[in-house]
Design a protein around this motif. Structure first.
Motif, PDB file in Angstrom:
ATOM      1  N   MET A 257       0.822  -1.218   0.000  1.00 26.69           N
ATOM      2  CA  MET A 257       0.000   0.000   0.000  1.00 26.69           C
ATOM      3  C   MET A 257       0.854   1.265   0.000  1.00 26.69           C
ATOM      4  O   MET A 257       0.357   2.357  -0.252  1.00 26.69           O
ATOM      5  N   ASP A 258       2.173   1.120   0.290  1.00 29.56           N
ATOM      6  CA  ASP A 258       3.064   2.285   0.189  1.00 29.56           C
ATOM      7  C   ASP A 258       3.688   2.397  -1.208  1.00 29.56           C
ATOM      8  O   ASP A 258       4.567   3.213  -1.444  1.00 29.56           O
ATOM      9  N   HIS A 259       3.217   1.554  -2.144  1.00 31.00           N
ATOM     10  CA  HIS A 259       3.667   1.676  -3.541  1.00 31.00           C
ATOM     11  C   HIS A 259       3.121   2.993  -4.098  1.00 31.00           C
ATOM     12  O   HIS A 259       1.961   3.334  -3.852  1.00 31.00           O
ATOM     13  N   LYS A 263      -0.651   4.459  -2.872  1.00 24.13           N
ATOM     14  CA  LYS A 263      -0.711   5.317  -1.692  1.00 24.13           C
ATOM     15  C   LYS A 263      -1.840   6.339  -1.812  1.00 24.13           C
ATOM     16  O   LYS A 263      -1.924   7.063  -2.801  1.00 24.13           O
ATOM     17  N   GLY A 264      -2.703   6.365  -0.821  1.00 20.17           N
ATOM     18  CA  GLY A 264      -3.773   7.359  -0.794  1.00 20.17           C
ATOM     19  C   GLY A 264      -4.985   7.033  -1.651  1.00 20.17           C
ATOM     20  O   GLY A 264      -5.948   7.794  -1.705  1.00 20.17           O
ATOM     21  N   ASP A 268      -5.837   1.534  -1.022  1.00 17.58           N
ATOM     22  CA  ASP A 268      -5.034   1.737   0.187  1.00 17.58           C
ATOM     23  C   ASP A 268      -5.953   1.870   1.409  1.00 17.58           C
ATOM     24  O   ASP A 268      -5.775   1.174   2.425  1.00 17.58           O
ATOM     25  N   THR A 272      -6.150  -0.921   4.357  1.00 10.57           N
ATOM     26  CA  THR A 272      -5.740  -0.468   5.686  1.00 10.57           C
ATOM     27  C   THR A 272      -6.880  -0.662   6.695  1.00 10.57           C
ATOM     28  O   THR A 272      -6.667  -1.110   7.825  1.00 10.57           O
TER      29      THR A 272
END
Lengths: 470, 101
Positions: A257-259, A263-264, A268, A272
């Motif tokens: 999810m930080d790819h 992200k955002g 994501d 989360t």
């Protein structure tokens, strides 16, 4: 209530309790097909004798329940084309191992479902027999390559379905259509009698309305097959037996999810949030950071998997599809459509003299890095969470003209598919504006189907995203 | 763009190897797609794979053998074997001539 909207589990229970009859059940299924198949283009062929077959199967585990089967499973008496003109009119002289098992357990094939031709794609738009539309919103794609099977479930045109996955072909359409799809460990379910795509990753598996329905189907199709040497003689449990055990104490990692592409995004946020659901149920949840190199405690970026998968898949396709020469069956090689040509020929190139080391061997080496990465992470975590797809279903027409459409759509499942791991997609969000769902991809190590089913069932019960689970 | 630039004649060479007839217009189109695809594959050259073994099989199986016996369960009759063939002659498949005189 129309009987075609029942889950597989409820169908079996009600048939056995004689609360419903096969005649009424199959009438509702066929009425729904007559009503919706013209618009959605889900079934390529139907078995008009399904109800008669079903009536004799009441005392079997699946009690004669109507099942939709992807058109790359060989079925005696039902034309099998893999949605390709090369195989138009092909009547298989032998039955696939999986459908043989399905029938022995009392499942009845209602019909064969549309797919990307030869399973080459992630949209069902590359079918030579026209695209399938997404039942949740027909302006959008159902995903693929098992798009017809996922759409059959979403539109209640069967109570269970079979698909196949090489990288995402069960989980991505399940995610885009808002149903449940399980990709088994490589070698858990036999490939014999499935029209081959990429032999080192091909995995047949169930698509269903609920986690329990997938667990029931998997129990009946898994196991050693003497005709597929890659299947293992490991015992097949009743996959529903530990499904309700809960996730208390489970160690869970959230991946990707930080790819930068995720992200955002809604994906994501949904993944989360799913992490929070598991935390509330008593699991320990951590974020596993993304890394560009192999590093302890981090997950290797899926970016390289696109290249690995492209080379491995094209190479295996070029070899597997060499047999279609129109001599023993089907039409000659001039009948291949654009996507198949593209893949066969690129694979011919990557395996050709002088290039095989440069591309094929290198891709298989990077594949090893992904294996090492997952082996280390599954020493720490019981399951890993991500999404099967970087987003919602795309609009109809989105796949045309992009030679890497499927690879980019499937990049989040490619690493785990290339290493043979199992995973399940369960609905985890719906956009109220478009009615399009998102899936949560719950990934496990090889042979950890029971673990991912436990997590998927707990999530399904704790949330409201799956209307069939209530 | 890195990687390889494919020309229409490169594609025709591959088409011959793959035994697929390809028109010149289609070859141009495929060439553009191959160039684009191989640029993405070229990303793999950035990964350090020194001393890393290639993965060919993922579940650790080795040398799965069976007895060399005829399995009558899976033998097609001549009729079944020929049933889907477009061209047959006296119970045989008809194939194109591959050798010249």
């Amino acid at each position: 209530m129309k009987l075609n909207s029942l889950t597989l589990k409820a169908t079996i229970d009600k048939l056995k309790a004689k609360e419903i009859s096969h005649a009424d059940l199959y009438k509702d299924v066929h009425d729904a097909i007559a009503e919706k198949n013209g618009l959605l283009n889900i079934y390529l062929s139907l078995d008009p004798t399904a109800v008669t077959k079903a009536e004799a199967l009441l005392d079997t585990p699946l009690a004669g329940a109507p099942i939709a089967v992807k058109d790359n499973f060989l079925t005696v008496g039902l034309e099998t084309t893999a949605s390709a003109n090369v195989l138009k009119g092909f009547k298989p002289p032998a039955e696939s191992h999986v459908t043989t098992k399905l029938k022995a357990a009392g499942g009845v094939i209602v019909g064969k479902t549309n797919m990307d031709a030869w399973a080459h794609g992630s949209s069902t738009e590359t079918s030579d027999f026209g695209p399938t539309k997404n039942p949740r919103n027909p302006e959008y794609l159902p995903g693929g390559s098992s798009g017809g099977s996922a759409a059959a479930i979403a539109a209640d045109l069967a109570v269970g379905a079979l698909g196949t996955e090489t990288a995402g072909s069960i989980r991505q359409p399940a995610s885009w259509c808002g149903v449940v799809g399980l990709k088994p460990t490589y070698g858990r379910v036999s490939r014999s009698g499935v029209i081959a795509m990429a032999s080192s990753t091909d995995s047949p598996g169930p698509i269903g309305k609920t986690v329990e329905d997938c667990a029931i189907l998997l129990t009946h199709i898994a196991g050693k097959d003497p005709y597929d040497a890659t299947t293992l003689p490991k015992p097949v449990p009743d996959y529903t037996a530990h499904m309700r055990d809960g996730v208390k104490g489970m160690r869970i990692g959230i991946c990707y999810m930080d790819h930068p592409q995720l992200k955002g995004t809604d994906v994501d946020r949904a993944v989360t949030k799913a992490g929070k659901v598991f935390e509330a149920l008593g699991a320990t949840v951590e974020v596993v950071p993304l890394s560009k190199t192999l590093e302890k405690g981090k997950i290797l970026t899926p970016d390289y998997a696109i290249g690995v998968y492209t080379v491995v898949q094209r190479s295996e396709v070029s070899s597997n599809l060499a047999r279609f020469d129109g001599i023993r069956y089907g039409n000659d090689r001039s009948f291949f459509a654009h996507e198949a040509l593209n893949r066969i020929m690129l694979g011919t190139f990557t395996l050709s003299k002088g290039y095989a080391d440069k591309y094929y061997v290198r891709a298989q080496q990077v594949r090893t890095l992904y294996r090492q990465n997952f082996a280390e992470l599954f020493g720490t975590y019981d399951i890993l969470l991500a999404s099967p797809s970087p987003g919602y279903a795309l609009a109809a027409g989105a796949s045309s003209g992009d030679p890497l459409f499927g690879e980019l759509q499937d990049m989040l499942v490619e690493p785990s598919s290339l290493v043979g791991n199992t995973g399940i997609s369960v609905p985890c969000f719906t956009d109220p504006k478009t009615n399009l769902p998102l899936g949560l991809n719950i990934m496990g190590d090889q042979w950890q189907e029971e673990k991912i089913l436990k997590a998927a069932y707990a999530f399904e019960q704790a949330t409201d995203w799956n209307p069939w689970a209530k | 763009m890195k990687g390889i630039a494919f020309s229409s004649s490169d594609v025709q060479k591959i088409a011959k190897l793959a035994n697929i007839p390809v028109t010149d217009t289609l070859a141009d189109d495929l060439a553009a797609g191959f160039t684009k695809t191989m640029a993405v594959v070229d990303e793999l050259t950035k990964v350090n794979v020194e001393g890393v073994e290639a993965t060919n099989q993922v579940t650790g199986l080795e040398n799965v053998l069976r007895e060399d016996e005829i399995d009558t369960q899976r033998i097609f009759t001549q009729e079944q074997a020929l049933a889907n063939a477009k061209r047959t002659h006296n119970g045989y498949f008809v194939v194109d001539q591959i050798l010249e005189d």
